[in-house]
Enzyme design. Structure first.
Site, PDB file in Angstrom:
ATOM      1  N   GLY A   1      53.965  32.156  17.989  1.00 25.04           N
ATOM      2  CA  GLY A   1      52.684  32.252  17.289  1.00 25.04           C
ATOM      3  C   GLY A   1      51.528  32.367  18.272  1.00 25.04           C
TER       4      GLY A   1
ATOM      5  N   MET B   1      50.005  30.695  22.488  1.00 26.99           N
ATOM      6  CA  MET B   1      50.323  29.941  23.705  1.00 26.99           C
ATOM      7  C   MET B   1      49.055  29.398  24.353  1.00 26.99           C
ATOM      8  SD  MET B   1      52.560  28.867  25.823  1.00 26.99           S
ATOM      9  CE  MET B   1      52.067  27.901  27.249  1.00 26.99           C
ATOM     10  N   GLU B   2      49.135  28.130  24.764  1.00 30.86           N
ATOM     11  CA  GLU B   2      47.962  27.364  25.182  1.00 30.86           C
ATOM     12  C   GLU B   2      47.587  27.484  26.655  1.00 30.86           C
ATOM     13  OE1 GLU B   2      50.990  26.029  24.351  1.00 30.86           O
ATOM     14  OE2 GLU B   2      51.453  24.258  25.554  1.00 30.86           O
TER      15      GLU B   2
ATOM     16  N   GLU C   1      46.453  25.237  19.558  1.00 29.99           N
ATOM     17  CA  GLU C   1      46.412  25.633  20.975  1.00 29.99           C
ATOM     18  C   GLU C   1      45.218  24.996  21.676  1.00 29.99           C
ATOM     19  OE1 GLU C   1      49.152  26.694  21.685  1.00 29.99           O
ATOM     20  OE2 GLU C   1      49.801  27.548  19.769  1.00 29.99           O
TER      21      GLU C   1
ATOM     22  N   HIS D   1      45.955  21.395  22.594  1.00 29.76           N
ATOM     23  CA  HIS D   1      46.842  21.263  23.761  1.00 29.76           C
ATOM     24  C   HIS D   1      46.057  21.061  25.055  1.00 29.76           C
ATOM     25  CE1 HIS D   1      50.989  21.624  22.638  1.00 29.76           C
ATOM     26  NE2 HIS D   1      50.904  22.846  22.144  1.00 29.76           N
TER      27      HIS D   1
ATOM     28  N   GLU E   1      54.285  18.745  21.980  1.00 35.73           N
ATOM     29  CA  GLU E   1      54.309  19.517  20.725  1.00 35.73           C
ATOM     30  C   GLU E   1      54.232  18.627  19.489  1.00 35.73           C
ATOM     31  OE1 GLU E   1      53.561  22.447  20.663  1.00 35.73           O
ATOM     32  OE2 GLU E   1      54.125  23.262  22.628  1.00 35.73           O
TER      33      GLU E   1
HETATM   34  N1  BES Z   1      53.492  26.103  23.499  1.00 30.83           N
HETATM   35  C1  BES Z   1      53.735  26.776  22.279  1.00 30.83           C
HETATM   36  C2  BES Z   1      54.073  28.212  22.417  1.00 30.83           C
HETATM   37  C3  BES Z   1      55.416  28.542  23.008  1.00 30.83           C
HETATM   38  C4  BES Z   1      56.553  27.957  22.564  1.00 30.83           C
HETATM   39  C5  BES Z   1      55.552  29.468  23.958  1.00 30.83           C
HETATM   40  C6  BES Z   1      57.785  28.300  23.115  1.00 30.83           C
HETATM   41  C7  BES Z   1      56.763  29.790  24.502  1.00 30.83           C
HETATM   42  C8  BES Z   1      57.894  29.216  24.083  1.00 30.83           C
HETATM   43  C9  BES Z   1      52.527  26.692  21.351  1.00 30.83           C
HETATM   44  O1  BES Z   1      51.657  25.657  21.595  1.00 30.83           O
HETATM   45  C10 BES Z   1      53.047  26.500  19.987  1.00 30.83           C
HETATM   46  O2  BES Z   1      53.590  25.470  19.734  1.00 30.83           O
HETATM   47  N2  BES Z   1      52.917  27.488  19.128  1.00 30.83           N
HETATM   48  C11 BES Z   1      53.469  27.495  17.808  1.00 30.83           C
HETATM   49  C12 BES Z   1      52.403  27.437  16.756  1.00 30.83           C
HETATM   50  C13 BES Z   1      51.930  26.067  16.479  1.00 30.83           C
HETATM   51  C14 BES Z   1      50.812  26.058  15.473  1.00 30.83           C
HETATM   52  C15 BES Z   1      53.016  25.136  16.021  1.00 30.83           C
HETATM   53  C16 BES Z   1      54.211  28.799  17.687  1.00 30.83           C
HETATM   54  O3  BES Z   1      54.014  29.665  18.516  1.00 30.83           O
HETATM   55  O4  BES Z   1      54.996  28.928  16.744  1.00 30.83           O
HETATM   56 ZN    ZN Z   2      52.239  23.790  20.805  1.00 31.14          ZN
END
Ligand code: BES
Ligand code: ZN
Length: 853
Positions: free
Chosen positions: A259, A261-262, A296, A299, A318
């Site tokens: 979705g 990335m932070e 994000e 984070h 997370e």
């Molecule tokens: N850090 C994650 C993105 C991520 C996860 C990048 C795994 C690479 C591998 C980000 O903070 C995240 O958790 N994104 C979620 C959305 C969120 C609202 C739960 C996502 O991308 O689904």
């Molecule tokens: Zn996250």
């Protein structure tokens, strides 16, 4: 297949060397892209004689130690370099081809722009490095590229230099003052439209805010910007946390595995969570953008300023950040509706994961491919664990814990235990038994029996807990479960509302001075992620729907009432008796439809009866066909019993212009169309008169419940209208994927050749194939196995193209133990075919081998 080894949490060791500073220089030039990394390496273990660096698919053209060529060897994908220097400068030059990178990890191209994705272990695809989150370095980045094609060159931190290089090329330099792990590094180079704004923090610093979107989409970036400003203000007011750099950038890209990335100061987002206008985005899309932008942003403190020691601790950032984004959404909108959505995720998806072959604790013990552990367990159950601490400590105690956590650990890479210790120390609440939530997998069953003694006027609840064994863990211990309950009198008065701590395998709660037997509202607000087993009668549930103080409890009661009715009819079918719906159910729904005071969004949730997937999750093994028939029967009976009220409510809502009204209107429409084709005209009119995507899509989704000419003609109208808007075409793909019918697969196979579809774009794959497997259970589980074949073919294609996405959409196939023998056989055969692939990715190997074990 490549050698696969699991890594274990118990094997964690601090690194022998660390890197304190890294200067990166990128020369972006298509297939000849060059990266120079100059790292300041320091030995932390005095006995270490070899520096071991992570790397993947890299070509090294030069390696220097303190400016001198130095020997190195490549051992099982890692780079070994012998040295006993206590500190030195390491220079590594690598050559990359971002255009050939379809896995979308490391440096890749999205629609002509360069971008990076480094979490969890993507930085090692850019250069050899200590690619682990407990190595924190200060980064400087120089980016050089063609000026006309890539006017914006972005990285983390503050922009410190830029200039022209002649020959049509230019450069920009960035410096990030905050030490960070490699997974938070980001680079973007491309041509965008830019929306600029600013935010003044509570201590008076001005922060530049920038949202970069594909050309022509500027008008769709405003909601994301507004969401960002709301997030910044909310984190100050609720958590006392302020932003720390002078600039915050968000870039929206169409090719993205997740979705968003932070990355520090430079978030990279999937366009799905940035772009929105009324015509093309639904109310749900708007809500999703607000919550992901918030997530994000949050984070920056929970993840970036304080990060994870190792990837087993992923829930540290997370789970906590999901809890924070849920609280943000609840403070911005309806707390009850947000809570209901979160509960549904746990009950539909997380319980399924916990009862399947990939069951793991929110802090897993072992991992083969880290990308497989960005799960509903780590994220959403992780957030529930944080929420339970919030329940046990109260807002004040919890905030004191957060303050203590930041005071102790700002700038560090820490563990889940460190977090719990801060919560415990700041609040004085004993969390020793509570810690088991981090290490124990599986869903606890909380069984409650009631007894009323009229003579003694005593009401007694016997509470017992049991967690069934999971494939990863056979022994389970009792957990500390906060049980929030309310006792309600027959006249609706609330007699008591309190949170109890359940800590024993069995314990009793006795309530005295009960003049009559009360109705218990148990596990209010879903106070713990457990399966509640209590034998509610129909009267009790209807009583709760009417009188429970909490709106969430009312919804829970309605969902339990409907589920019970469905399971009752499944039994009738098994016994070859005719199905039956208690008229009290119809009356209860009628009462709600007539209650103008009830929140509309909440009523919409009640009318969205438990989905087939939700029901499947409630039992060990399931007769899918009987279940579907019973569910359909119940909905049709209720809808026809309430037809007049549904039509009246629908009409009254048609002219109202707010999200709650639209949600309720679409719920009514869905029921009316499920009941009778005669109501198709309502959907047609709604589609034709719609001035927003929620209404258009609501009409299409209601029609999409069964095949019809009207459905086909409106879908093709929709396609023509939106052919040039990929995010809307994703909705069209999903409608096709979710249409019921026996021969869906033929149509879907054709759609994989449609210009709106592409195997190389994760959004397209998720919208068509992912949605089919996860959200159209009847077609996916066709007894002839055609659904399984279709998914398997796609997975085989994606195995080499994009393993991360392949391993995500396989989920419904590994839950085969739920289904009948015939289906199990077909599902196993599909998995065995995947397991036999010669070039099987680690991602798929881990899931498939566990499923077949
Ligand atoms: N850090 C994650 C993105 C991520 C996860 C990048 C795994 C690479 C591998 C980000 O903070 C995240 O958790 N994104 C979620 C959305 C969120 C609202 C739960 C996502 O991308 O689904
Ligand atoms: Zn996250």
């Amino acid at each position: 297949m490549a050698q696969v080894k699991a890594k274990y949490l118990k094997d964690y060791r601090a690194p022998d060397h660390t890197i304190t500073q890294v200067d990166l220089s990128f020369v972006l030039d298509g297939a000849n892209t060059q990266v120079t990394a100059v790292s300041q390496v320091r030995r932390v273990n005095d006995t270490a004689k070899t520096l071991v660096l992570d790397g993947e698919s890299l070509t090294v053209s030069q390696l220097l130690v303190n400016g001198q060529a130095h020997e190195y060897r490549e051992v099982e994908g890692q780079l070994h370099l012998d040295t006993d220097l206590a500190s030195f400068e390491l220079t590594i030059v690598t050559q990359l081809d971002p255009q050939a990178n379809l896995a979308l990890e490391g440096l890749y191209m999205s629609d002509g722009a360069y971008c990076t994705q480094c979490e969890a272990e993507g930085f090692r695809r850019i250069t050899y490095f200590l690619d682990r989150p407990d190595v924190l370095a200060v980064y400087s980045v120089r980016i050089e590229a063609d000026k006309a094609a890539f006017p914006y060159l972005l990285s983390n931190g503050n922009r410190v230099d830029s200039g022209d290089l002649g020959n049509g090329r230019h450069f920009v330099c960035w410096q990030d003052p905050f030490p960070k792990p490699a997974y938070l590094f980001a680079l973007v180079a491309g041509d965008f439209d830019l929306l600029s704004d600013s935010f003044t923090t509570k201590s008076g610093r001005e922060v530049a805010l920038q949202v970069f979107v594909d050309k022509g989409n500027l008008h769709k970036a405003h909601h994301a910007m507004l969401s960002l400003k709301k997030s910044m203000a909310w984190d100050e007011s609720r958590f006392d946390l302020e932003y720390d750099l002078d600039i915050y950038m968000i870039v929206a890209v169409d090719f993205f595995n997740m979705g968003a990335m932070e990355n520090k100061g430079l978030n990279v987002f999937n366009t799905k969570y940035v772009l929105a206008d009324k015509d093309s985005a639904t109310d749900e899309d708007y809500h999703g953008i607000e919550s992901v932008v918030g997530h994000e942003y949050f984070h920056n403190w929970t993840g970036n300023r304080v990060t994870c020691r190792d990837w087993f601790q992923l829930s540290l950032k997370e789970g906590l950040t999901v809890f924070r984004d849920q609280e943000f959404s609840s403070d911005m909108g309806s707390r009850a509706v947000n809570r209901i959505h979160a509960i549904k995720v746990i009950k539909n998806q997380q319980f399924a994961e916990d009862s399947g072959p990939m069951a793991h604790a929110i802090r897993p013990d072992s991992v083969i491919e880290m990308n497989n552990f960005y799960t509903v367990t780590v994220y959403n159950k992780g957030a529930e664990v944080i929420r339970m601490m919030h329940t046990l400590l109260g807002e004040q105690g919890f905030q004191a814990g957060m303050k203590c956590y930041f005071e102790r650990h700002d700038g560090q890479a820490v563990t889940c235990d460190d977090f719990v210790a801060a919560m415990e120390d700041a609040s004085g609440v004993d969390l020793s038994q509570f810690r088991r939530w981090y290490s124990q997998s599986g869903t606890p069953e909380l069984t409650i029996l009631e007894a009323y003694d009229a003579d003694k006027q005593a009401y007694r609840l016997t509470v017992s807990q049991h967690t069934p064994a999971t494939p990863d863990q056979s022994e389970k211990l009792p957990l500390h479960i906060p049980l929030d309950l309310e006792l309600i009198a027959s006249d609706g008065r609330s007699l008591l509302s309190q949170v109890f701590s359940v800590t024993e395998t069995e314990q009793e709660l006795v309530f005295s001075e009960m003049a009559e037997r009360p109705v218990p509202s148990l596990l209010q607000n879903f106070s713990a992620p457990v399966r509640l087993k209590f034998d509610y009668s129909v009267e009790q549930l209807i009583h709760l729907m009417r009188y429970a103080s909490s709106e969430v409890a009312k919804w829970e009661a309605s969902a339990a009432l409907f589920s019970q009715a469905v399971w009752g009819n499944v039994e009738h079918l098994k016994a070859q008796q005719s199905m039956y719906v208690d008229p009290r159910l119809v009356d209860a729904v009628k009462g709600l439809l007539l209650d103008e005071a009830l929140d509309k969004a909440l009523l919409a949730e009640v009318l969205n009866f438990p989905s087939l997937n939700t029901l499947v999750e409630q039992v060990g093994q399931v007769d899918l066909d009987a279940l579907a028939a019973a569910r359909e029967f119940l909905i049709e009976e209720i809808a026809s019993g309430c037809e007049d009220e549904l039509v009246a409510r629908y009409r009254e809502l048609a002219s109202q212009d707010d999200a709650g009204a639209r949600a309720l209107k679409n719920a009514c429409l869905t029921l009316l169309l499920q009941m009778s084709d005669a109501h198709q005209v309502l959907a047609q009119r709604q589609y034709e008169q719609a001035n927003n995507m929620t209404d258009s899509l609501g009409a299409l989704a209601a029609l999409n419940q069964e095949a019809s000419q009207l459905r086909d003609s409106l879908l093709s109208d929709f396609q023509q209208k939106w052919a040039d808007t990929p995010l809307v075409m994703d909705k069209w793909l999903t409608l096709h994927a979710c249409c019921p019918g026996e021969d869906r697969v033929t149509a879907l196979r054709e759609l994989t050749l449609h210009s709106a579809f592409s195997f190389s774009n994760p959004n397209r794959v998720r919208s068509l194939i992912g949605a089919f497997a996860a959200a159209n259970p009847l077609s996916f589980h066709q007894p002839d196995g055609s659904g399984y074949r279709f998914l398997t073919e796609a997975i085989i294609k994606l195995n080499t193209l994009n393993p991360q996405v392949a391993a995500r959409i396989i989920t419904p196939l590994i839950q085969f133990k739920k289904f009948d023998e015939q289906r199990q056989k077909l599902m196993r055969a599909a998995l065995e075919e995947i397991l036999a692939l010669p070039d099987l990715s680690k991602d798929l190997y881990e899931k498939v081998s566990k499923a077949l074990a």
